[in-house]
Motif scaffolding. Structure first.
Motif, PDB file in Angstrom:
ATOM      1  N   ILE A 186       0.799  -0.954   0.025  1.00  0.00           N
ATOM      2  CA  ILE A 186       0.051  -0.049  -0.035  1.00  0.00           C
ATOM      3  C   ILE A 186       0.856   1.288  -0.101  1.00  0.00           C
ATOM      4  CG2 ILE A 186      -1.819   1.323   1.291  1.00  0.00           C
ATOM      5  CD1 ILE A 186      -3.068  -1.434   2.413  1.00  0.00           C
ATOM      6  N   ARG A 187       1.932   1.076   0.754  1.00  0.00           N
ATOM      7  CA  ARG A 187       2.898   2.446   0.761  1.00  0.00           C
ATOM      8  C   ARG A 187       3.494   2.650  -0.762  1.00  0.00           C
ATOM      9  NH1 ARG A 187       8.116   3.367   0.501  1.00  0.00           N
ATOM     10  NH2 ARG A 187       8.456   1.187   0.435  1.00  0.00           N
ATOM     11  N   GLN A 188       3.696   1.423  -1.420  1.00  0.00           N
ATOM     12  CA  GLN A 188       4.457   1.826  -2.792  1.00  0.00           C
ATOM     13  C   GLN A 188       3.200   2.167  -3.598  1.00  0.00           C
ATOM     14  OE1 GLN A 188       6.034  -2.049  -3.762  1.00  0.00           O
ATOM     15  NE2 GLN A 188       7.714  -1.974  -2.276  1.00  0.00           N
ATOM     16  N   PHE A 189       2.055   1.732  -3.526  1.00  0.00           N
ATOM     17  CA  PHE A 189       1.049   2.185  -4.433  1.00  0.00           C
ATOM     18  C   PHE A 189       0.815   3.791  -4.006  1.00  0.00           C
ATOM     19  CE2 PHE A 189      -3.516   3.454  -4.208  1.00  0.00           C
ATOM     20  CZ  PHE A 189      -4.166   3.433  -5.247  1.00  0.00           C
ATOM     21  N   VAL A 190       1.006   4.400  -2.951  1.00  0.00           N
ATOM     22  CA  VAL A 190       0.869   5.869  -2.481  1.00  0.00           C
ATOM     23  C   VAL A 190       1.987   6.286  -3.158  1.00  0.00           C
ATOM     24  CG1 VAL A 190       0.626   7.448  -0.896  1.00  0.00           C
ATOM     25  CG2 VAL A 190      -0.758   5.512  -0.590  1.00  0.00           C
ATOM     26  N   GLU A 191       3.085   5.915  -3.124  1.00  0.00           N
ATOM     27  CA  GLU A 191       4.244   6.697  -3.366  1.00  0.00           C
ATOM     28  C   GLU A 191       4.224   6.813  -5.030  1.00  0.00           C
ATOM     29  OE1 GLU A 191       7.784   5.885  -0.181  1.00  0.00           O
ATOM     30  OE2 GLU A 191       7.617   4.530  -1.707  1.00  0.00           O
ATOM     31  N   GLN A 192       3.740   5.766  -5.680  1.00  0.00           N
ATOM     32  CA  GLN A 192       3.828   5.867  -7.359  1.00  0.00           C
ATOM     33  C   GLN A 192       2.707   6.647  -7.642  1.00  0.00           C
ATOM     34  OE1 GLN A 192       3.823   1.708  -7.925  1.00  0.00           O
ATOM     35  NE2 GLN A 192       5.921   1.393  -7.041  1.00  0.00           N
ATOM     36  N   GLY A 193       1.957   7.309  -6.783  1.00  0.00           N
ATOM     37  CA  GLY A 193       0.799   7.969  -7.516  1.00  0.00           C
ATOM     38  C   GLY A 193      -0.693   7.675  -7.038  1.00  0.00           C
ATOM     39  N   GLY A 194      -0.895   6.846  -6.366  1.00  0.00           N
ATOM     40  CA  GLY A 194      -2.139   6.137  -6.096  1.00  0.00           C
ATOM     41  C   GLY A 194      -2.718   7.026  -4.821  1.00  0.00           C
ATOM     42  N   THR A 195      -3.977   7.356  -4.567  1.00  0.00           N
ATOM     43  CA  THR A 195      -4.628   7.632  -3.294  1.00  0.00           C
ATOM     44  C   THR A 195      -5.147   6.608  -2.863  1.00  0.00           C
ATOM     45  OG1 THR A 195      -5.059   9.673  -4.857  1.00  0.00           O
ATOM     46  CG2 THR A 195      -6.454   8.956  -2.832  1.00  0.00           C
ATOM     47  N   PHE A 196      -4.690   6.495  -1.437  1.00  0.00           N
ATOM     48  CA  PHE A 196      -5.387   5.587  -0.606  1.00  0.00           C
ATOM     49  C   PHE A 196      -6.233   6.260   0.837  1.00  0.00           C
ATOM     50  CE2 PHE A 196      -4.295   3.040   3.243  1.00  0.00           C
ATOM     51  CZ  PHE A 196      -5.240   1.585   3.121  1.00  0.00           C
ATOM     52  N   VAL A 197      -7.271   5.496   0.893  1.00  0.00           N
ATOM     53  CA  VAL A 197      -8.234   6.056   2.058  1.00  0.00           C
ATOM     54  C   VAL A 197      -8.600   5.010   2.958  1.00  0.00           C
ATOM     55  CG1 VAL A 197     -10.301   7.260   2.473  1.00  0.00           C
ATOM     56  CG2 VAL A 197      -9.253   7.604   0.258  1.00  0.00           C
ATOM     57  N   THR A 198      -8.372   5.305   4.359  1.00  0.00           N
ATOM     58  CA  THR A 198      -8.633   4.079   5.253  1.00  0.00           C
ATOM     59  C   THR A 198      -9.165   4.770   6.587  1.00  0.00           C
ATOM     60  OG1 THR A 198      -7.872   2.246   6.405  1.00  0.00           O
ATOM     61  CG2 THR A 198      -6.641   4.039   6.406  1.00  0.00           C
ATOM     62  N   THR A 199      -9.664   3.937   7.537  1.00  0.00           N
ATOM     63  CA  THR A 199     -10.580   4.709   8.716  1.00  0.00           C
ATOM     64  C   THR A 199     -10.065   4.149  10.037  1.00  0.00           C
ATOM     65  OG1 THR A 199     -12.077   2.750   8.675  1.00  0.00           O
ATOM     66  CG2 THR A 199     -12.372   4.397   7.052  1.00  0.00           C
ATOM     67  N   TYR A 200     -10.637   4.584  10.976  1.00  0.00           N
ATOM     68  CA  TYR A 200     -10.549   4.177  12.417  1.00  0.00           C
ATOM     69  C   TYR A 200     -10.472   2.771  12.266  1.00  0.00           C
ATOM     70  CZ  TYR A 200     -15.246   3.849  11.202  1.00  0.00           C
ATOM     71  OH  TYR A 200     -16.524   3.463  10.516  1.00  0.00           O
ATOM     72  N   TRP A 201      -9.735   2.208  13.452  1.00  0.00           N
ATOM     73  CA  TRP A 201      -9.701   0.734  13.745  1.00  0.00           C
ATOM     74  C   TRP A 201      -9.161  -0.083  12.608  1.00  0.00           C
ATOM     75  CZ3 TRP A 201      -8.947  -0.632  18.228  1.00  0.00           C
ATOM     76  CH2 TRP A 201      -9.398  -1.737  18.661  1.00  0.00           C
ATOM     77  N   SER A 202      -8.068   0.600  11.887  1.00  0.00           N
ATOM     78  CA  SER A 202      -7.305  -0.078  10.927  1.00  0.00           C
ATOM     79  C   SER A 202      -5.824  -0.263  11.409  1.00  0.00           C
ATOM     80  CB  SER A 202      -7.323   0.811   9.768  1.00  0.00           C
ATOM     81  OG  SER A 202      -8.499   0.751   9.144  1.00  0.00           O
TER      82      SER A 202
END
Length: 688
Positions: free
Chosen positions: A479-495
């Motif tokens: 997931i970190r690589q996905f964001v670094e490569q230009g992706g948008t990541f959304v998550t919530t509480y209790w993750s």
């Protein structure tokens, strides 16, 4: 995006049909003859047959009677009707239960069941597997190359678990393969708690209400074992029939049984099948939009397993007999709800059942043919009209769904978060939380996939992971690589709370996601209904959004570690603390929602802003869709088919953009606006 081949080259059109149970009517030859006439009148072209026919096929051990099935399938072939032929393992004959009681399941209370119901059999039992192999082989020898047969329907709605000694031993062997040593098991499950350490493999048993339920790693691994054992049984069935005609596609119908990881089961199938039974018109205000989004989410889950069209294998043409209140579909709802499945990727609309059973538990379950036995009913006419319409949609068969956003939905995470004893034991509402986020895209008319953390992330622009409670270190890195490569990541509480064996991540939550999100979640609490708080957008940092929304049920105290605040808590000792954050990392962004927000409008505004920022494509890019109206797209790469659907409580007018649209059914040009009545749907086409 190119077209996928049809489910069967024999029938390269939309499939329309039902579960058919002629064995129930063997003493009524006039009924069987009438069925063929009615099937053709209802514009049905396929039936699922043999699902619970074992005792009719093998009335006593080793004696087979296929003459009735011969007559039915030959009659189908003569009349242009096709069949998914089922293996009958879903319900064993009484003679088998009497002679071989060891095939019956043992409950978690360690008491063996009596004969009855369905799927009341042990998936581990070698004897039951042998008996299934015998009947399946006989069926395959006789019918695998029959001209009416277009596919195998393996069993029926797999589910349930067995706790017999064979299963206990198989579980221990499964654990040996996974962990190798008892020390590894004890550490993974943290069994030093309450002195639950195992000192011999034989001490390990499945969870039981009068035994062990408090070792969460055990609970999680037992669910994984049951799922894998069920899938292995399905693979065993597939192996008994595959070789007789490798060209026949193989499926099994799913129905959101929580005990099976359908994503893993899907890997064993050629085509995915889903049984959908929404309880339409159930709410007091008669608003079906939430339920429509919930149903659509499951269709998208089925489509996402193989990223290609699936089958709606069962639905009801009228009402069920098992919901708390069995409502009839209101005028227009049969067409709308059936085409909803097609809009999300189904290449079939099929029903349970063709003809109502005369007796037993499903005699009042909806069917195409009522007890009156004729075509002059509202339901039959609805079905016939839909069948005629489906006959005009052959060009849509095999088309795909263009998606740029994905919702993460893992079975491991689902099992673990619902088993956790912590912030909200009165109901963690995991599925409802996923729906809150999915529904925003549904309302906006943005197609979405539902994927697992191990799936390919790079094909998406936006990935949303509501309550990603269980996450492996490796998945956090992906997931970190996905964001670094230009992706948008959304998550919530209790993750980011626990790892793959349900042990808490050390070093601060959200564990492997902490660096990606740029926050530290220090404390999480459950809120009572009386607890009042809210969140307020900071307009200067949140796309100019403003407004106050209710925070309820779950809230976290979050520290910034590189992220910026987009919205903050309004009151209590939370006041001014981060409620929604954004962290820029590499070429992408990661968002964290620290509380559960009550209003749908919040999620729609949030994801509309994110979607426009990331360049997501809307099904109707210049149209403002009223709440409860959605638009979904299928395409062959050249032409796009837009399904505009009205699940709101009122007539709606939709303004179209200037692209050249045509009505897919009539071929007439469409421009300006669409007028949708209550329960209305319009299918319009345009060049991609």
């Amino acid at each position: 995006m190119a077209k996928f081949p049809p489910i069967s080259s024999k029938l390269p059109v939309m499939l329309h049909g039902a579960d058919y149970n002629p064995e129930q009517w063997s003493d009524y030859p006039e009924v069987l003859a009438e069925d063929i006439r009615l099937m053709k009148l209802a514009n049905c072209n396929v039936m699922s047959i043999g699902i619970f026919s074992w005792v009719k096929l093998e009335p006593e051990e080793g004696r087979f009677t296929f003459d009735w099935m011969d007559r039915v399938l030959n009659s189908f072939a003569d009349n242009g009707i096709y069949a998914f032929l089922a293996t009958p393992s879903g319900a064993r004959p009484a003679w088998m239960s009497a002679k071989y009681p060891e095939v019956l399941r043992v409950g978690s209370n360690r008491v063996r069941n009596l004969h009855g119901f369905r799927h009341n059999h042990c998936y581990t039992s070698s004897l039951y597997r042998d008996k299934v192999a015998i009947i399946n082989t006989e069926l395959a020898i006789r019918y695998a190359n029959h001209p009416a047969v277009i596919g195998w329907h393996i069993s029926n709605e797999f589910g349930g678990e067995c706790h017999c000694e064979d299963c206990q031993q198989a579980f221990r062997e499964w654990l040996r393969r996974k962990y190798e040593t008892l020390d590894a098991v004890n550490h993974a499950w943290w069994t030093t708690f309450w002195s639950h350490t195992y000192t011999a493999w034989e001490q390990i048993e499945s969870p039981s209400s009068h035994g062990e339920t408090q070792v969460h790693g055990l609970n999680l691994d037992w669910k994984r074992f049951v799922s894998e054992q069920t899938i292995d049984f399905c693979k065993h069935e597939i192996g008994t029939v595959r070789g007789f005609n490798p060209e026949l596609p193989i499926t099994t119908n799913m129905h959101m049984i929580e005990g099976i990881d359908y994503r893993k089961l899907a890997k064993e199938l050629d085509v995915i099948s889903w049984d959908a039974y929404p309880d339409w018109h159930y709410t007091e205000d008669d608003d079906d939009s939430r339920l429509a989004a919930w149903t659509a989410m499951h269709y998208d889950l089925m489509r996402s397993f193989k990223n290609k069209p699936f089958l709606l294998m069962e639905s009801t043409p009228s009402m069920t007999n098992w919901q708390s209140v069995s409502k009839l579909k209101r005028p227009g709802m049969h067409k709308l709800s059936s085409l909803q499945a097609v809009s999300h990727g189904a290449d079939s609309v099929q029903y349970f059942q063709w003809r109502k059973s005369r007796g037993s538990s499903e005699k009042f379950h909806g069917a195409v043919v009522d007890h009156s036995g004729q075509e002059n009913t509202r339901v039959f006419q609805d079905v016939a009209q839909l069948g005629e319409l489906l006959g005009n949609l052959a060009e849509i068969v095999g088309t795909g769904t263009p998606t740029e956003v994905a919702i993460l939905f893992d079975w491991d995470n689902r099992w673990a978060v619902k088993d956790a004893q912590g912030i909200r034991n009165s109901g963690i509402r995991f599925e409802e939380t996923v729906l809150q986020h999915y529904r925003a895209f549904w309302e906006l008319g943005i197609p979405a996939d539902l994927i697992g953390t191990e799936d390919n992330l790079s094909k998406y622009k936006v990935i949303v992971a509501p309550m990603l409670y269980l996450i492996r270190e490796a998945d956090g890195e992906r997931i970190r690589q996905f964001v670094e490569q230009g992706g948008t990541f959304v998550t919530t509480y209790w993750s980011g709370i626990v790892n793959e064996t349900d042990l808490c991540h050390l070093g601060g939550f959200p564990g492997p996601l902490r660096g990606t999100l740029g926050i530290w979640a220090e404390e999480t609490e459950g809120l009572h209904a009386r607890d009042s708080n809210g969140i307020v957008f900071r307009p200067e940092s949140a796309w100019g959004l403003s407004g106050e929304y209710a925070a309820h049920e779950i809230a976290e105290l979050v520290h910034l570690e590189g992220a910026e605040i987009l919205a903050e808590y309004k009151s209590d000792f939370y006041a001014g603390r981060p409620a929604l954050t954004r962290h820029s990392l590499g070429n992408g962004k990661a968002y964290y929602l620290a509380t559960r927000v009550k209003e749908l409008d919040f999620y729609v505004k949030l994801y509309d802003a994110i979607s426009r920022e990331t360049g997501l494509r809307y099904a109707l890019p210049e149209s403002e869709l009223p709440q409860g109206v959605t638009a979904q797209v299928r395409t062959d790469g050249v032409r796009e088919y837009v399904f505009v659907q009205n699940f709101s409580r009122a007539e709606q007018t939709i303004r179209l953009d200037s692209q050249g649209y045509t009505d897919v059914v009539t071929g007439q040009p469409v421009s300006g606006t669409l007028e949708l009545p209550v329960h209305g749907i319009s299918i319009i086409g345009r060049s991609r």
